[in-house]
Design an enzyme around this catalytic site. Sequence first.
Site, PDB file in Angstrom:
ATOM      1  N   GLU A  96      59.681  76.110  36.396  1.00  0.00           N
ATOM      2  CA  GLU A  96      60.941  75.446  36.110  1.00  0.00           C
ATOM      3  C   GLU A  96      61.567  74.879  37.376  1.00  0.00           C
ATOM      4  OE1 GLU A  96      63.391  77.885  33.610  1.00  0.00           O
ATOM      5  OE2 GLU A  96      61.944  77.419  32.041  1.00  0.00           O
ATOM      6  N   CYS A 138      56.799  85.717  39.794  1.00  0.00           N
ATOM      7  CA  CYS A 138      57.136  86.319  41.087  1.00  0.00           C
ATOM      8  C   CYS A 138      56.720  87.786  41.086  1.00  0.00           C
ATOM      9  CB  CYS A 138      58.641  86.215  41.343  1.00  0.00           C
ATOM     10  SG  CYS A 138      59.100  86.782  43.011  1.00  0.00           S
ATOM     11  N   GLY A 189      59.918  82.443  42.167  1.00  0.00           N
ATOM     12  CA  GLY A 189      59.023  82.853  43.241  1.00  0.00           C
ATOM     13  C   GLY A 189      59.717  83.166  44.551  1.00  0.00           C
ATOM     14  N   GLU A 190      58.959  83.814  45.433  1.00  0.00           N
ATOM     15  CA  GLU A 190      59.417  84.126  46.794  1.00  0.00           C
ATOM     16  C   GLU A 190      58.680  83.151  47.725  1.00  0.00           C
ATOM     17  OE1 GLU A 190      61.421  86.339  48.954  1.00  0.00           O
ATOM     18  OE2 GLU A 190      60.471  84.831  50.172  1.00  0.00           O
ATOM     19  N   SER A 219      65.590  80.418  50.300  1.00  0.00           N
ATOM     20  CA  SER A 219      66.139  81.758  50.099  1.00  0.00           C
ATOM     21  C   SER A 219      65.000  82.766  50.040  1.00  0.00           C
ATOM     22  CB  SER A 219      66.919  81.776  48.782  1.00  0.00           C
ATOM     23  OG  SER A 219      67.308  83.094  48.489  1.00  0.00           O
ATOM     24  N   SER A 242      68.739  86.863  50.453  1.00  0.00           N
ATOM     25  CA  SER A 242      69.278  87.434  49.222  1.00  0.00           C
ATOM     26  C   SER A 242      69.503  88.928  49.468  1.00  0.00           C
ATOM     27  CB  SER A 242      68.258  87.177  48.115  1.00  0.00           C
ATOM     28  OG  SER A 242      68.718  87.645  46.891  1.00  0.00           O
ATOM     29  N   LEU A 243      70.745  89.311  49.725  1.00  0.00           N
ATOM     30  CA  LEU A 243      71.031  90.650  50.244  1.00  0.00           C
ATOM     31  C   LEU A 243      71.365  91.639  49.119  1.00  0.00           C
ATOM     32  CD1 LEU A 243      71.114  91.866  53.071  1.00  0.00           C
ATOM     33  CD2 LEU A 243      73.543  91.347  53.164  1.00  0.00           C
ATOM     34  N   ASN A 244      72.424  91.384  48.410  1.00  0.00           N
ATOM     35  CA  ASN A 244      72.742  92.078  47.148  1.00  0.00           C
ATOM     36  C   ASN A 244      73.137  93.549  47.245  1.00  0.00           C
ATOM     37  OD1 ASN A 244      72.046  89.630  45.831  1.00  0.00           O
ATOM     38  ND2 ASN A 244      69.911  90.188  46.079  1.00  0.00           N
ATOM     39  N   ASN A 318      74.400  86.578  36.350  1.00  0.00           N
ATOM     40  CA  ASN A 318      74.171  85.752  35.169  1.00  0.00           C
ATOM     41  C   ASN A 318      73.461  86.590  34.120  1.00  0.00           C
ATOM     42  OD1 ASN A 318      75.130  83.132  36.023  1.00  0.00           O
ATOM     43  ND2 ASN A 318      73.467  83.197  37.512  1.00  0.00           N
ATOM     44  N   CYS A 361      71.230  80.980  38.504  1.00  0.00           N
ATOM     45  CA  CYS A 361      70.474  81.860  39.392  1.00  0.00           C
ATOM     46  C   CYS A 361      69.903  83.057  38.671  1.00  0.00           C
ATOM     47  CB  CYS A 361      71.402  82.389  40.471  1.00  0.00           C
ATOM     48  SG  CYS A 361      71.460  81.320  41.859  1.00  0.00           S
TER      49      CYS A 361
HETATM   50  S1  SF4 Z   1      65.221  87.027  42.811  1.00  0.00           S
HETATM   51 FE1  SF4 Z   1      63.626  85.676  43.714  1.00  0.00          FE
HETATM   52  S2  SF4 Z   1      62.307  87.082  44.877  1.00  0.00           S
HETATM   53 FE2  SF4 Z   1      63.505  88.368  43.464  1.00  0.00          FE
HETATM   54  S3  SF4 Z   1      62.184  88.562  41.633  1.00  0.00           S
HETATM   55 FE3  SF4 Z   1      63.566  86.807  41.289  1.00  0.00          FE
HETATM   56  S4  SF4 Z   1      62.357  85.027  41.935  1.00  0.00           S
HETATM   57 FE4  SF4 Z   1      61.374  86.844  42.843  1.00  0.00          FE
END
Ligand code: SF4
Length: 369
Positions: A96, A138, A189-190, A219, A242-244, A318, A361
């Site tokens: 996507e 991912c 994906g990463e 990111s 992406s810390l969270n 989300n 997101c």
């Molecule tokens: S936030 Fe990004 S790195 Fe984490 S699972 Fe989802 S797509 Fe993968």
Amino acid sequence: MKTAGQLELLGLDLAELTGLVERAGEPAYRARQLFDALYRQRVAELEEILTLPAAFRGSLAQQSVSVGLPRIEKKFQSEDGTVRYLMGFADGQSVETVWMPEGDGGEAGDGSDAGAPEGARAQAWERATICVSSQAGCAVDCHFCLTALLGLQRNLSAGEIVGQVLAVLSDQGVALERRRLNLVFMGMGEPFLNYENFIKAVRLLVEGVGLAESRMTVSTSGIAPRIEELGREAVRPKLAISLNAPNDELRARLMPINRKWDLEALLSAARAFPLRSRERLTFEYVLLDGVNDSPDNARQLAELIRGVRAKVNLIAMNPGPGVDFGTPADSRVSEFQRILIEAGVPTFVRRPRGRDIFAACGQLKHTVS
Ligand code: SF4
């Protein structure tokens, strides 16, 4: 339409195209013509490359060479102007890509242009952002993310990453020189687990398509060694992490990747990242109701990132089927933001885009339609 087994031109850089034309007995300048046709003119088929002699085009076609643009298989139009694309590749894999127009009517918060003809809508924006996928699925398994539920299907090639951007630009009828376009590698994906293809795609988007690297952001969930590698690149996007969570215990619960590279490793890579003048790092923080959104969490976060030239983007969770977290109340989000700002951290609340079409997101998972 392309089929599996063809050589796809998208993703080849100028040196590789030069090798290809020379092996075909053509003069080297044909490589530049091909390069411009692929990335600037955004051709979809070989026959459209009129700068090449018909005989050369014919011989490429005979050798099963194709452009390799992804097919747009489905489009979901949000009331806010966001479009979620399902892009299909030669082997049947799909990912996507999201188009987010903004400003001057592009973001139709009241849905007022939702029924307008496509052409009219394409003209009605000032800035836009394309959110690109770097892998199909991912492997990282962040627990608040829908894409994680897919697991890793495969890496995308550089051509498949660039192709998403070209397909969206063509579909939206965008002339780059008139537009302000941002690109975020924040789709499926990463990117840092597909680093070579990702960084090659960045170079092609800058040198071929003509996008500005300063308008691109990648990111990462926190692949610390790749942060260092990105810092050494001559051409690179800006970096978002992406810390969270503000501590290892909570972060490891939400993001298993934290067991491999903990906050100390991550923050040390972030502090060493060579920022350009006026550049800031971005820390993204998805607020999960009752999990990581307390005032204490905000104070801990401010302490954790103290001294890093960075801003924080807050994203209220989300919601999505299969993910067990709730969206915090607006007042909780504001309080979290206030604490960070008072601690001297520039902090922004990112408005969700395309929630109604699962384009926001962490919502990219194309089984949802
Ligand atoms: S936030 Fe990004 S790195 Fe984490 S699972 Fe989802 S797509 Fe993968």
